[in-house]
Scaffold this motif. Structure first.
Motif, PDB file in Angstrom:
ATOM      1  N   GLU A 114     -11.414   2.793 -14.975  1.00  0.00           N
ATOM      2  CA  GLU A 114     -10.274   1.917 -14.689  1.00  0.00           C
ATOM      3  C   GLU A 114      -9.113   2.681 -14.063  1.00  0.00           C
ATOM      4  N   VAL A 115      -8.866   3.894 -14.528  1.00  0.00           N
ATOM      5  CA  VAL A 115      -7.819   4.718 -13.916  1.00  0.00           C
ATOM      6  C   VAL A 115      -8.204   5.027 -12.472  1.00  0.00           C
ATOM      7  N   ALA A 116      -9.453   5.390 -12.241  1.00  0.00           N
ATOM      8  CA  ALA A 116      -9.921   5.688 -10.885  1.00  0.00           C
ATOM      9  C   ALA A 116      -9.780   4.471  -9.971  1.00  0.00           C
ATOM     10  N   GLU A 117     -10.127   3.295 -10.471  1.00  0.00           N
ATOM     11  CA  GLU A 117      -9.986   2.071  -9.670  1.00  0.00           C
ATOM     12  C   GLU A 117      -8.524   1.789  -9.331  1.00  0.00           C
ATOM     13  N   ALA A 118      -7.631   2.101 -10.254  1.00  0.00           N
ATOM     14  CA  ALA A 118      -6.202   1.890 -10.006  1.00  0.00           C
ATOM     15  C   ALA A 118      -5.692   2.796  -8.889  1.00  0.00           C
ATOM     16  N   LEU A 119      -6.440   3.840  -8.560  1.00  0.00           N
ATOM     17  CA  LEU A 119      -6.036   4.784  -7.514  1.00  0.00           C
ATOM     18  C   LEU A 119      -6.678   4.489  -6.166  1.00  0.00           C
ATOM     19  N   SER A 120      -7.375   3.385  -6.042  1.00  0.00           N
ATOM     20  CA  SER A 120      -8.027   3.087  -4.766  1.00  0.00           C
ATOM     21  C   SER A 120      -6.982   2.920  -3.665  1.00  0.00           C
ATOM     22  N   GLY A 121      -7.260   3.505  -2.536  1.00  0.00           N
ATOM     23  CA  GLY A 121      -6.388   3.387  -1.378  1.00  0.00           C
ATOM     24  C   GLY A 121      -5.317   4.455  -1.259  1.00  0.00           C
ATOM     25  N   ILE A 122      -5.186   5.319  -2.244  1.00  0.00           N
ATOM     26  CA  ILE A 122      -4.153   6.361  -2.136  1.00  0.00           C
ATOM     27  C   ILE A 122      -4.685   7.542  -1.321  1.00  0.00           C
ATOM     28  N   SER A 130       0.827  -1.194   0.000  1.00  0.00           N
ATOM     29  CA  SER A 130       0.000   0.000   0.000  1.00  0.00           C
ATOM     30  C   SER A 130       0.867   1.252   0.000  1.00  0.00           C
ATOM     31  N   HIS A 131       0.527   2.198  -0.860  1.00  0.00           N
ATOM     32  CA  HIS A 131       1.252   3.451  -0.950  1.00  0.00           C
ATOM     33  C   HIS A 131       0.286   4.611  -0.755  1.00  0.00           C
ATOM     34  N   ALA A 132       0.795   5.704  -0.197  1.00  0.00           N
ATOM     35  CA  ALA A 132      -0.041   6.868   0.048  1.00  0.00           C
ATOM     36  C   ALA A 132      -0.104   7.797  -1.153  1.00  0.00           C
ATOM     37  N   HIS A 133       0.925   7.786  -2.006  1.00  0.00           N
ATOM     38  CA  HIS A 133       1.003   8.720  -3.120  1.00  0.00           C
ATOM     39  C   HIS A 133       0.958   8.007  -4.469  1.00  0.00           C
ATOM     40  N   ALA A 134       0.422   8.726  -5.449  1.00  0.00           N
ATOM     41  CA  ALA A 134       0.387   8.203  -6.816  1.00  0.00           C
ATOM     42  C   ALA A 134       0.507   9.365  -7.787  1.00  0.00           C
ATOM     43  N   ILE A 135       1.023   9.052  -8.957  1.00  0.00           N
ATOM     44  CA  ILE A 135       1.025  10.003 -10.065  1.00  0.00           C
ATOM     45  C   ILE A 135       0.483   9.266 -11.276  1.00  0.00           C
ATOM     46  N   VAL A 136      -0.335   9.970 -12.042  1.00  0.00           N
ATOM     47  CA  VAL A 136      -0.914   9.412 -13.260  1.00  0.00           C
ATOM     48  C   VAL A 136      -0.489  10.288 -14.426  1.00  0.00           C
ATOM     49  N   TRP A 137       0.189   9.672 -15.382  1.00  0.00           N
ATOM     50  CA  TRP A 137       0.447  10.334 -16.660  1.00  0.00           C
ATOM     51  C   TRP A 137      -0.525   9.700 -17.624  1.00  0.00           C
ATOM     52  N   MET A 138      -1.306  10.538 -18.312  1.00  0.00           N
ATOM     53  CA  MET A 138      -2.261   9.964 -19.240  1.00  0.00           C
ATOM     54  C   MET A 138      -2.398  10.816 -20.495  1.00  0.00           C
ATOM     55  N   ASP A 139      -2.678  10.122 -21.573  1.00  0.00           N
ATOM     56  CA  ASP A 139      -3.086  10.777 -22.803  1.00  0.00           C
ATOM     57  C   ASP A 139      -4.333  10.057 -23.284  1.00  0.00           C
ATOM     58  N   ALA A 140      -4.722  10.296 -24.505  1.00  0.00           N
ATOM     59  CA  ALA A 140      -5.967   9.718 -25.010  1.00  0.00           C
ATOM     60  C   ALA A 140      -5.897   8.214 -25.238  1.00  0.00           C
ATOM     61  N   LYS A 141      -4.671   7.662 -25.294  1.00  0.00           N
ATOM     62  CA  LYS A 141      -4.518   6.245 -25.616  1.00  0.00           C
ATOM     63  C   LYS A 141      -4.237   5.356 -24.423  1.00  0.00           C
ATOM     64  N   GLU A 142      -3.516   5.886 -23.414  1.00  0.00           N
ATOM     65  CA  GLU A 142      -3.178   5.060 -22.253  1.00  0.00           C
ATOM     66  C   GLU A 142      -2.831   5.920 -21.053  1.00  0.00           C
ATOM     67  N   ALA A 143      -2.879   5.281 -19.898  1.00  0.00           N
ATOM     68  CA  ALA A 143      -2.519   5.927 -18.637  1.00  0.00           C
ATOM     69  C   ALA A 143      -1.443   5.090 -17.962  1.00  0.00           C
ATOM     70  N   HIS A 144      -0.482   5.770 -17.370  1.00  0.00           N
ATOM     71  CA  HIS A 144       0.557   5.122 -16.587  1.00  0.00           C
ATOM     72  C   HIS A 144       0.338   5.566 -15.146  1.00  0.00           C
ATOM     73  N   VAL A 145       0.029   4.625 -14.282  1.00  0.00           N
ATOM     74  CA  VAL A 145      -0.271   4.909 -12.887  1.00  0.00           C
ATOM     75  C   VAL A 145       0.876   4.383 -12.044  1.00  0.00           C
ATOM     76  N   PHE A 146       1.487   5.273 -11.271  1.00  0.00           N
ATOM     77  CA  PHE A 146       2.596   4.908 -10.399  1.00  0.00           C
ATOM     78  C   PHE A 146       2.178   5.132  -8.955  1.00  0.00           C
ATOM     79  N   HIS A 147       2.184   4.066  -8.177  1.00  0.00           N
ATOM     80  CA  HIS A 147       2.010   4.150  -6.720  1.00  0.00           C
ATOM     81  C   HIS A 147       3.429   4.084  -6.167  1.00  0.00           C
ATOM     82  N   PHE A 148       3.764   4.972  -5.240  1.00  0.00           N
ATOM     83  CA  PHE A 148       5.141   4.953  -4.781  1.00  0.00           C
ATOM     84  C   PHE A 148       5.270   5.371  -3.330  1.00  0.00           C
TER      85      PHE A 148
END
Length: 135
Positions: free
Chosen positions: A60-68, A2-20
């Motif tokens: 899906e991006v929002a779900e990837a951010l659960s718990g941050i 579990s991580h407290a912080h995340a960054i999302v880089w996204m464009d129209a084709k894909e999102a990169h979600v980093f929990h760190f």
């Protein structure tokens, strides 16, 4: 993990979600279901000529951010602002945790994480309970 912080880089084709955290990183890539296309309005055609946002992609991006506890949203183009609007309307819990929305071209993973760590470090210092002396 579990991580407290995340960054999302996204464009129209894909999102990169980093929990760190301080020492580790978890990365997830999410592909858009129907990437935004340039749609031009033509005379005599009904409709605005705008593509509709891909709500399944945003879900899906929002779900990837659960718990941050906090997150940053960056990227080129309109997808990031569409995501911010989507979270305001459909995921207010996640919207309240959004630290900022910023433009960014296509940084490397290392550049993205360095930017995120610096941004969260600055945000932590601005909080009233930030320790002023080392523990």
């Amino acid at each position: 993990m579990s991580h407290a912080h995340a960054i999302v880089w996204m464009d129209a084709k894909e999102a990169h979600v980093f929990h760190f955290g301080a020492d580790d990183v978890e990365k997830e890539r999410i592909k858009a279901h129907s990437p935004f296309r340039k749609v031009h309005h033509k005379a005599g055609v009904i409709g605005s000529g705008h593509a509709h946002p891909d709500h399944r992609y945003f879900d899906e991006v929002a779900e990837a951010l659960s718990g941050i506890q906090e997150w940053l949203l960056i990227g080129p183009g309109a997808a990031k602002t569409e995501m911010a609007s989507y979270t305001e309307q459909h995921r207010p819990d996640l919207s309240r945790k959004l630290l900022g929305v910023q433009p960014a071209d296509h940084p490397t993973d290392g550049e993205l994480l360095a930017h995120a760590r610096q941004a969260f470090k600055k945000a932590d210092r601005m909080r009233p309970n930030y320790p002023t002396t080392p523990a």
